[in-house]
Motif scaffolding. Structure first.
Motif, PDB file in Angstrom:
ATOM      1  N   LYS A   1      -8.065  -0.033 -17.606  1.00 47.30           N
ATOM      2  CA  LYS A   1      -9.351   0.626 -17.915  1.00 47.30           C
ATOM      3  C   LYS A   1     -10.433  -0.379 -18.323  1.00 47.30           C
ATOM      4  CE  LYS A   1      -7.197   5.009 -19.240  1.00 47.30           C
ATOM      5  NZ  LYS A   1      -5.873   4.664 -18.737  1.00 47.30           N
ATOM      6  N   GLY A   2     -10.626  -1.362 -17.448  1.00 48.01           N
ATOM      7  CA  GLY A   2     -11.646  -2.371 -17.703  1.00 48.01           C
ATOM      8  C   GLY A   2     -12.428  -2.686 -16.449  1.00 48.01           C
ATOM      9  N   GLU A   3     -13.397  -3.583 -16.572  1.00 45.96           N
ATOM     10  CA  GLU A   3     -14.173  -4.052 -15.423  1.00 45.96           C
ATOM     11  C   GLU A   3     -13.733  -5.480 -15.136  1.00 45.96           C
ATOM     12  OE1 GLU A   3     -18.384  -3.227 -15.285  1.00 45.96           O
ATOM     13  OE2 GLU A   3     -18.163  -1.843 -16.960  1.00 45.96           O
ATOM     14  N   ALA A   4     -12.886  -5.618 -14.147  1.00 48.94           N
ATOM     15  CA  ALA A   4     -12.257  -6.904 -13.875  1.00 48.94           C
ATOM     16  C   ALA A   4     -13.158  -7.823 -13.063  1.00 48.94           C
ATOM     17  CB  ALA A   4     -10.944  -6.691 -13.132  1.00 48.94           C
ATOM     18  N   LEU A   5     -12.982  -9.114 -13.286  1.00 52.26           N
ATOM     19  CA  LEU A   5     -13.691 -10.138 -12.525  1.00 52.26           C
ATOM     20  C   LEU A   5     -12.693 -11.213 -12.112  1.00 52.26           C
ATOM     21  CD1 LEU A   5     -17.065 -11.775 -12.922  1.00 52.26           C
ATOM     22  CD2 LEU A   5     -15.108 -13.270 -13.233  1.00 52.26           C
ATOM     23  N   MET A   6     -12.641 -11.498 -10.813  1.00 47.51           N
ATOM     24  CA  MET A   6     -11.766 -12.560 -10.329  1.00 47.51           C
ATOM     25  C   MET A   6     -12.369 -13.904 -10.715  1.00 47.51           C
ATOM     26  SD  MET A   6     -10.456 -13.434  -6.432  1.00 47.51           S
ATOM     27  CE  MET A   6      -9.643 -11.858  -6.205  1.00 47.51           C
TER      28      MET A   6
ATOM     29  N   GLN B   1       0.833  -1.201   0.000  1.00 45.79           N
ATOM     30  CA  GLN B   1       0.000   0.000   0.000  1.00 45.79           C
ATOM     31  C   GLN B   1       0.873   1.258   0.000  1.00 45.79           C
ATOM     32  OE1 GLN B   1      -3.360  -0.125  -0.322  1.00 45.79           O
ATOM     33  NE2 GLN B   1      -3.167  -2.364  -0.406  1.00 45.79           N
ATOM     34  N   SER B   2       0.499   2.210  -0.873  1.00 42.37           N
ATOM     35  CA  SER B   2       1.263   3.448  -1.009  1.00 42.37           C
ATOM     36  C   SER B   2       0.405   4.471  -1.739  1.00 42.37           C
ATOM     37  CB  SER B   2       2.555   3.185  -1.808  1.00 42.37           C
ATOM     38  OG  SER B   2       2.222   2.829  -3.151  1.00 42.37           O
ATOM     39  N   ASP B   3       0.985   5.620  -2.058  1.00 45.63           N
ATOM     40  CA  ASP B   3       0.247   6.633  -2.815  1.00 45.63           C
ATOM     41  C   ASP B   3      -0.116   6.112  -4.204  1.00 45.63           C
ATOM     42  OD1 ASP B   3       0.402   8.401  -0.730  1.00 45.63           O
ATOM     43  OD2 ASP B   3       2.197   9.420  -1.486  1.00 45.63           O
ATOM     44  N   LYS B   4       0.678   5.186  -4.730  1.00 43.48           N
ATOM     45  CA  LYS B   4       0.431   4.645  -6.069  1.00 43.48           C
ATOM     46  C   LYS B   4      -0.423   3.383  -6.052  1.00 43.48           C
ATOM     47  CE  LYS B   4       4.737   6.302  -8.186  1.00 43.48           C
ATOM     48  NZ  LYS B   4       5.981   5.868  -8.894  1.00 43.48           N
ATOM     49  N   PHE B   5      -0.536   2.757  -4.911  1.00 44.46           N
ATOM     50  CA  PHE B   5      -1.283   1.494  -4.817  1.00 44.46           C
ATOM     51  C   PHE B   5      -2.184   1.538  -3.598  1.00 44.46           C
ATOM     52  CE2 PHE B   5      -2.328  -2.886  -4.142  1.00 44.46           C
ATOM     53  CZ  PHE B   5      -2.198  -3.523  -5.369  1.00 44.46           C
ATOM     54  N   LYS B   6      -3.455   1.837  -3.831  1.00 44.24           N
ATOM     55  CA  LYS B   6      -4.450   1.865  -2.764  1.00 44.24           C
ATOM     56  C   LYS B   6      -5.590   0.933  -3.150  1.00 44.24           C
ATOM     57  CE  LYS B   6      -3.320   6.611  -1.398  1.00 44.24           C
ATOM     58  NZ  LYS B   6      -3.829   7.987  -1.216  1.00 44.24           N
TER      59      LYS B   6
ATOM     60  N   ASP C   1      -8.129  -5.126  -8.675  1.00 48.94           N
ATOM     61  CA  ASP C   1      -8.620  -3.751  -8.751  1.00 48.94           C
ATOM     62  C   ASP C   1      -7.575  -2.815  -9.350  1.00 48.94           C
ATOM     63  OD1 ASP C   1     -11.319  -3.914  -7.184  1.00 48.94           O
ATOM     64  OD2 ASP C   1      -9.876  -5.014  -5.981  1.00 48.94           O
ATOM     65  N   PHE C   2      -6.304  -3.057  -9.037  1.00 49.87           N
ATOM     66  CA  PHE C   2      -5.225  -2.262  -9.624  1.00 49.87           C
ATOM     67  C   PHE C   2      -5.201  -2.425 -11.136  1.00 49.87           C
ATOM     68  CE2 PHE C   2      -0.782  -2.168 -11.155  1.00 49.87           C
ATOM     69  CZ  PHE C   2      -0.446  -0.857 -10.846  1.00 49.87           C
ATOM     70  N   LEU C   3      -5.317  -3.658 -11.595  1.00 45.49           N
ATOM     71  CA  LEU C   3      -5.286  -3.927 -13.032  1.00 45.49           C
ATOM     72  C   LEU C   3      -6.508  -3.344 -13.732  1.00 45.49           C
ATOM     73  CD1 LEU C   3      -3.975  -7.572 -12.809  1.00 45.49           C
ATOM     74  CD2 LEU C   3      -2.782  -5.669 -13.889  1.00 45.49           C
ATOM     75  N   ALA C   4      -7.664  -3.397 -13.067  1.00 42.12           N
ATOM     76  CA  ALA C   4      -8.869  -2.818 -13.655  1.00 42.12           C
ATOM     77  C   ALA C   4      -8.667  -1.329 -13.918  1.00 42.12           C
ATOM     78  CB  ALA C   4     -10.060  -3.039 -12.736  1.00 42.12           C
ATOM     79  N   LYS C   5      -8.014  -0.642 -12.992  1.00 40.33           N
ATOM     80  CA  LYS C   5      -7.756   0.797 -13.169  1.00 40.33           C
ATOM     81  C   LYS C   5      -6.721   1.024 -14.273  1.00 40.33           C
ATOM     82  CE  LYS C   5      -5.873   4.855 -10.810  1.00 40.33           C
ATOM     83  NZ  LYS C   5      -4.642   4.954 -11.627  1.00 40.33           N
ATOM     84  N   GLU C   6      -5.613   0.323 -14.216  1.00 41.64           N
ATOM     85  CA  GLU C   6      -4.532   0.555 -15.170  1.00 41.64           C
ATOM     86  C   GLU C   6      -4.929   0.168 -16.587  1.00 41.64           C
ATOM     87  OE1 GLU C   6      -1.392   1.972 -14.459  1.00 41.64           O
ATOM     88  OE2 GLU C   6      -2.521   2.471 -12.650  1.00 41.64           O
TER      89      GLU C   6
END
Length: 354
Positions: free
Chosen positions: A148-153, A130-135, A141-146
């Protein structure tokens, strides 16, 4: 189509104090793996050399400055950093999180730039990263943001595939997240993934109930009748083979799951406890719903055995093979979509409607 020997598999190393490097090195010390892909590890040659010596693993590798320079037929290491991080096996440290994130960020950027074809992530520690770059509560969820998709585990093996309506959500908050919109979206994501990523022509999907006995007609909660059943019925009426909600307590023990191509669980442990019980060490965590392929092993950093050369690498190896398979399936799906005359090659693997 790109041949398997040219598929570039990018790898983030996870926490340097965990078993990430160990399972990566154990997987690729077998030279036959290079017949299936070109591995591109995001770390540094010095870091990998230290880990290799500590574990007594003999192997050669090729150091490069960026993923686009990776050489087919070799184990490639992208030098993301120059310094030598302090490794303290089995300990949760600030450095462990720092370098896990540096590796992951570099790998994801290479994936976005299409310098690699597939991303396989070794385990991170969700606290020290956890950091300013990874919350985020995890990779998904990180990959969904980077990306730009709707991720599903989506936890997968050849015989069992389990998706989640909610993943890293506290149990007390699950019912609030379980909206008709979310349920519909996740059903659609699993359905499309089964067709596109696993080449199942007409998928059959089971949905597990949220409450004991799926609510017992409203006696034990209203969510199953008011949220799940209407969406399931709507999907079925539109031609999707979606069934449920099934009582979760007996669904796996009765082997009912074998009648379906995938199962959707309402919350994390409802799906992952039976999945890991039935397939631990062979399962793969696949992030469905993105425009790029990412997989990972079905376990964590295993600090308790880190540095002891005791880690089982088979789940990581399966993650590599699954990523390659999904990448190829997507290519074939694109070709079929572009040329419908090839549609006859699509395997029909729907299980019996019983």
């Amino acid at each position: 189509m790109k041949g398997t020997e040219n598929i570039k598999v990018g790898i983030s190393i996870g926490d340097i104090n965990g078993i990430g490097c160990e399972i990566i090195l154990k997987t690729f010390k077998d030279p036959r793996m290079l017949d299936f892909c070109t591995p591109v590890i995001f770390a540094s040659a010095k870091t990998i050399s230290f880990q290799r010596k500590q574990l007594g693993i003999q192997m050669n590798y090729n150091g490069v400055e960026k993923a686009s320079q990776a050489v087919n037929g070799k184990i490639n290491i992208v030098n993301v950093w120059k310094e030598v991080p302090k490794v303290e096996f089995g300990k949760e440290t600030e450095e462990g999180g720092k370098y896990a994130l540096l590796s992951l960020e570099a790998a994801v950027q290479a994936l976005i730039k299409k310098e690699i074809d597939v991303l396989v992530t070794a385990p991170i520690n969700k606290h020290n990263i956890q950091s300013d770059k990874f919350k985020f509560p995890g990779h998904t969820d990180f990959l969904a943001k980077e990306l730009k998709g709707e991720a599903l585990m989506f936890m997968v093996t050849d015989e069992l595939k389990v998706g989640l309506f909610t993943d890293h959500v506290p149990v007390k908050d699950v019912s609030e997240h379980l909206t008709p919109e979310l349920v519909k979206n996740k059903i659609d994501k699993v359905y499309e993934s089964l067709k596109r990523d696993f080449r199942i022509a007409r998928p059959k999907i089971a949905v597990l109930g949220l409450n004991p006995h799926s609510g017992d007609n409203g006696v034990i909660g209203q969510e199953d009748d008011k949220v799940l059943r209407p969406v399931i019925s709507e999907a079925f009426n539109k031609g999707k083979l979606v069934y449920g909600p099934y009582a979760a307590d007996s669904f796996f023990g009765s082997e009912n799951y074998k009648k379906f191509d995938a199962v959707l669980a309402t919350y994390h442990d409802q799906g992952l406890i039976p999945f890991k019980t039935l397939s631990f060490g062979q399962g793969v965590n696949f992030t469905a719903g993105l425009n790029a392929v990412r997989t990972s092993p079905d376990h964590g950093t295993a600090f308790e055995i880190a540095g002891k050369n005791e880690a089982d690498h088979h789940s990581f190896k399966e993650a590599v093979f699954t990523g390659i398979s999904i990448f190829r399936n997507r290519k074939e799906h694109e070709e079929i979509s572009a040329n419908p005359l090839k549609k006859h090659s699509l395997k029909v693997e729907t299980k019996k409607n019983s």
